[in-house]
Design a protein around this motif. Structure first.
Motif, PDB file in Angstrom:
ATOM      1  N   PHE A  29     -10.553  13.196 -33.400  1.00  0.00           N
ATOM      2  CA  PHE A  29     -11.542  13.102 -32.331  1.00  0.00           C
ATOM      3  C   PHE A  29     -11.274  11.918 -31.397  1.00  0.00           C
ATOM      4  O   PHE A  29     -11.117  12.105 -30.184  1.00  0.00           O
ATOM      5  CB  PHE A  29     -12.951  12.999 -32.928  1.00  0.00           C
ATOM      6  N   LEU A  30     -11.229  10.714 -31.948  1.00  0.00           N
ATOM      7  CA  LEU A  30     -11.139   9.527 -31.095  1.00  0.00           C
ATOM      8  C   LEU A  30      -9.804   9.414 -30.359  1.00  0.00           C
ATOM      9  O   LEU A  30      -9.787   9.165 -29.145  1.00  0.00           O
ATOM     10  CB  LEU A  30     -11.377   8.258 -31.927  1.00  0.00           C
ATOM     11  N   PHE A  31      -8.693   9.589 -31.060  1.00  0.00           N
ATOM     12  CA  PHE A  31      -7.388   9.445 -30.418  1.00  0.00           C
ATOM     13  C   PHE A  31      -7.114  10.531 -29.378  1.00  0.00           C
ATOM     14  O   PHE A  31      -6.706  10.223 -28.257  1.00  0.00           O
ATOM     15  CB  PHE A  31      -6.257   9.394 -31.456  1.00  0.00           C
ATOM     16  N   PRO A  32      -7.344  11.825 -29.674  1.00  0.00           N
ATOM     17  CA  PRO A  32      -7.074  12.852 -28.662  1.00  0.00           C
ATOM     18  C   PRO A  32      -7.939  12.705 -27.400  1.00  0.00           C
ATOM     19  O   PRO A  32      -7.487  12.999 -26.303  1.00  0.00           O
ATOM     20  CB  PRO A  32      -7.403  14.170 -29.366  1.00  0.00           C
ATOM     21  N   LYS A  33      -9.173  12.232 -27.555  1.00  0.00           N
ATOM     22  CA  LYS A  33     -10.056  12.070 -26.391  1.00  0.00           C
ATOM     23  C   LYS A  33      -9.881  10.703 -25.733  1.00  0.00           C
ATOM     24  O   LYS A  33     -10.628  10.356 -24.819  1.00  0.00           O
ATOM     25  CB  LYS A  33     -11.511  12.270 -26.805  1.00  0.00           C
ATOM     26  N   LYS A  34      -8.931   9.914 -26.232  1.00  0.00           N
ATOM     27  CA  LYS A  34      -8.643   8.581 -25.716  1.00  0.00           C
ATOM     28  C   LYS A  34      -9.885   7.686 -25.701  1.00  0.00           C
ATOM     29  O   LYS A  34     -10.139   6.960 -24.739  1.00  0.00           O
ATOM     30  CB  LYS A  34      -8.009   8.662 -24.328  1.00  0.00           C
ATOM     31  N   LEU A  35     -10.661   7.775 -26.792  1.00  0.00           N
ATOM     32  CA  LEU A  35     -11.842   6.926 -26.961  1.00  0.00           C
ATOM     33  C   LEU A  35     -11.528   5.688 -27.791  1.00  0.00           C
ATOM     34  O   LEU A  35     -12.321   4.748 -27.832  1.00  0.00           O
ATOM     35  CB  LEU A  35     -12.968   7.716 -27.624  1.00  0.00           C
ATOM     36  N   ALA A  36     -10.352   5.699 -28.456  1.00  0.00           N
ATOM     37  CA  ALA A  36      -9.972   4.574 -29.303  1.00  0.00           C
ATOM     38  C   ALA A  36      -8.459   4.553 -29.487  1.00  0.00           C
ATOM     39  O   ALA A  36      -7.777   5.553 -29.242  1.00  0.00           O
ATOM     40  CB  ALA A  36     -10.667   4.669 -30.657  1.00  0.00           C
ATOM     41  N   VAL A  37      -7.976   3.377 -29.918  1.00  0.00           N
ATOM     42  CA  VAL A  37      -6.573   3.238 -30.309  1.00  0.00           C
ATOM     43  C   VAL A  37      -6.547   2.561 -31.670  1.00  0.00           C
ATOM     44  O   VAL A  37      -7.508   1.886 -32.058  1.00  0.00           O
ATOM     45  CB  VAL A  37      -5.744   2.407 -29.285  1.00  0.00           C
ATOM     46  N   ALA A  38      -5.443   2.726 -32.396  1.00  0.00           N
ATOM     47  CA  ALA A  38      -5.312   2.110 -33.712  1.00  0.00           C
ATOM     48  C   ALA A  38      -5.318   0.587 -33.560  1.00  0.00           C
ATOM     49  O   ALA A  38      -4.804   0.036 -32.583  1.00  0.00           O
ATOM     50  CB  ALA A  38      -4.032   2.572 -34.379  1.00  0.00           C
ATOM     51  N   ALA A  39      -5.914  -0.098 -34.523  1.00  0.00           N
ATOM     52  CA  ALA A  39      -6.017  -1.560 -34.464  1.00  0.00           C
ATOM     53  C   ALA A  39      -4.766  -2.193 -35.057  1.00  0.00           C
ATOM     54  O   ALA A  39      -4.789  -2.819 -36.113  1.00  0.00           O
ATOM     55  CB  ALA A  39      -7.264  -2.021 -35.206  1.00  0.00           C
ATOM     56  N   THR A  40      -3.652  -2.052 -34.343  1.00  0.00           N
ATOM     57  CA  THR A  40      -2.395  -2.681 -34.774  1.00  0.00           C
ATOM     58  C   THR A  40      -2.347  -4.107 -34.231  1.00  0.00           C
ATOM     59  O   THR A  40      -3.166  -4.495 -33.384  1.00  0.00           O
ATOM     60  CB  THR A  40      -1.184  -1.887 -34.233  1.00  0.00           C
ATOM     61  N   LYS A  41      -1.357  -4.903 -34.692  1.00  0.00           N
ATOM     62  CA  LYS A  41      -1.245  -6.292 -34.220  1.00  0.00           C
ATOM     63  C   LYS A  41      -1.054  -6.346 -32.707  1.00  0.00           C
ATOM     64  O   LYS A  41      -1.655  -7.171 -32.023  1.00  0.00           O
ATOM     65  CB  LYS A  41      -0.078  -6.999 -34.914  1.00  0.00           C
ATOM     66  N   GLY A  42      -0.220  -5.465 -32.191  1.00  0.00           N
ATOM     67  CA  GLY A  42       0.041  -5.438 -30.743  1.00  0.00           C
ATOM     68  C   GLY A  42      -1.208  -5.070 -29.945  1.00  0.00           C
ATOM     69  O   GLY A  42      -1.516  -5.691 -28.922  1.00  0.00           O
ATOM     70  N   ASN A  43      -1.939  -4.047 -30.411  1.00  0.00           N
ATOM     71  CA  ASN A  43      -3.158  -3.628 -29.711  1.00  0.00           C
ATOM     72  C   ASN A  43      -4.243  -4.705 -29.793  1.00  0.00           C
ATOM     73  O   ASN A  43      -5.000  -4.891 -28.842  1.00  0.00           O
ATOM     74  CB  ASN A  43      -3.680  -2.308 -30.274  1.00  0.00           C
ATOM     75  N   LEU A  44      -4.333  -5.411 -30.925  1.00  0.00           N
ATOM     76  CA  LEU A  44      -5.317  -6.489 -31.055  1.00  0.00           C
ATOM     77  C   LEU A  44      -4.980  -7.644 -30.114  1.00  0.00           C
ATOM     78  O   LEU A  44      -5.876  -8.267 -29.537  1.00  0.00           O
ATOM     79  CB  LEU A  44      -5.396  -6.979 -32.499  1.00  0.00           C
ATOM     80  N   LYS A  45      -3.679  -7.913 -29.929  1.00  0.00           N
ATOM     81  CA  LYS A  45      -3.264  -8.976 -29.009  1.00  0.00           C
ATOM     82  C   LYS A  45      -3.620  -8.585 -27.568  1.00  0.00           C
ATOM     83  O   LYS A  45      -4.125  -9.408 -26.799  1.00  0.00           O
ATOM     84  CB  LYS A  45      -1.761  -9.223 -29.139  1.00  0.00           C
ATOM     85  N   GLN A  46      -3.386  -7.326 -27.210  1.00  0.00           N
ATOM     86  CA  GLN A  46      -3.755  -6.846 -25.874  1.00  0.00           C
ATOM     87  C   GLN A  46      -5.271  -6.924 -25.680  1.00  0.00           C
ATOM     88  O   GLN A  46      -5.746  -7.269 -24.592  1.00  0.00           O
ATOM     89  CB  GLN A  46      -3.299  -5.405 -25.672  1.00  0.00           C
ATOM     90  N   LEU A  47      -6.018  -6.624 -26.738  1.00  0.00           N
ATOM     91  CA  LEU A  47      -7.476  -6.686 -26.664  1.00  0.00           C
ATOM     92  C   LEU A  47      -7.940  -8.111 -26.354  1.00  0.00           C
ATOM     93  O   LEU A  47      -8.822  -8.307 -25.523  1.00  0.00           O
ATOM     94  CB  LEU A  47      -8.098  -6.201 -27.978  1.00  0.00           C
ATOM     95  N   ASP A  48      -7.323  -9.103 -26.995  1.00  0.00           N
ATOM     96  CA  ASP A  48      -7.691 -10.492 -26.729  1.00  0.00           C
ATOM     97  C   ASP A  48      -7.455 -10.853 -25.265  1.00  0.00           C
ATOM     98  O   ASP A  48      -8.239 -11.593 -24.663  1.00  0.00           O
ATOM     99  CB  ASP A  48      -6.897 -11.441 -27.637  1.00  0.00           C
ATOM    100  N   GLU A  49      -6.389 -10.318 -24.685  1.00  0.00           N
ATOM    101  CA  GLU A  49      -6.081 -10.598 -23.279  1.00  0.00           C
ATOM    102  C   GLU A  49      -7.059  -9.888 -22.338  1.00  0.00           C
ATOM    103  O   GLU A  49      -7.327 -10.377 -21.243  1.00  0.00           O
ATOM    104  CB  GLU A  49      -4.649 -10.173 -22.959  1.00  0.00           C
ATOM    105  N   ARG A  50      -7.602  -8.764 -22.776  1.00  0.00           N
ATOM    106  CA  ARG A  50      -8.515  -7.985 -21.930  1.00  0.00           C
ATOM    107  C   ARG A  50      -9.986  -8.350 -22.118  1.00  0.00           C
ATOM    108  O   ARG A  50     -10.845  -7.826 -21.413  1.00  0.00           O
ATOM    109  CB  ARG A  50      -8.368  -6.490 -22.239  1.00  0.00           C
TER     110      ARG A  50
END
Length: 185
Positions: A29-50
């Motif tokens: 549900f979440l990934f196909p509808k682009k409502l969420a992304v996996a909480a990987t180290k890279g994605n968490l780092k991007q989240l901190d920047e955003r």
């Protein structure tokens, strides 16, 4: 499975929140509808920047929701439906009908999914309906079903006059009772 939400999801959280969800829910549900992304180290780092941009968008959403609440709170909208004998409707008033009435009469575009009916309206009269604007921000609108505001005011006056008359009759009966007791003594 931990995911980073990209949009608000009712009951889960808002944009930028890191939440724990079932793997199937995330993958189907979440990934196909682009409502969420996996909480990987890279994605968490991007989240901190955003985070700064997310906070700005959140402030705008809250301000818009509060403005809409101020514009909607306590307003009346009329929904025209066929009413049978004794005020029973043919069918029921739906959230979509209320959203359309708000758009037509107040000029505000409200998503029908935000109208919280609870149970369908099947009786003519005035009904208070909550509209969820954003997270915990809600506005209450009075929906007049099968009646106009003038008819409702006239009906309220009749009820008020009946209450006053009833109170006068009770007072008169009490006075007569006191007089009877006084005469008996």
């Amino acid at each position: 499975m931990k995911v980073i939400l990209l949009d608000e999801i009712k009951g889960k959280g808002g944009e930028g929140d890191v939440v724990e969800v079932a793997q199937g829910y995330a993958e189907n549900f979440l990934f196909p509808k682009k409502l969420a992304v996996a909480a990987t180290k890279g994605n968490l780092k991007q989240l901190d920047e955003r985070r700064n941009n997310i906070a700005k968008r959140e402030a705008v959403r809250l301000a818009t929701a509060n403005e809409t609440k101020a514009a909607l709170e306590g307003k009346q909208v009329t929904v025209d439906v066929k009413v049978g004998d004794e005020g029973i409707l043919f069918g029921s008033v739906t959230a979509a009908m209320i959203a359309d009435a708000i758009k037509a009469q107040l000029g505000m575009d409200i998503d029908r999914k935000r109208v919280e009916l609870g149970k369908p309206i099947k009786v003519a009269g005035a009904h208070t309906v909550a509209i969820s604007l954003y997270r915990e921000i809600k506005a209450e609108v009075v929906v007049l079903v099968g009646v106009t505001a003038d008819e409702l005011a006239a009906e309220a006056e009749v009820e008020e006059a009946a209450e006053v008359e009833e109170a006068a009759e009770v007072a008169e009966a009490e006075t007569a009772e006191v007089e009877t007791e006084a005469a008996a003594e």
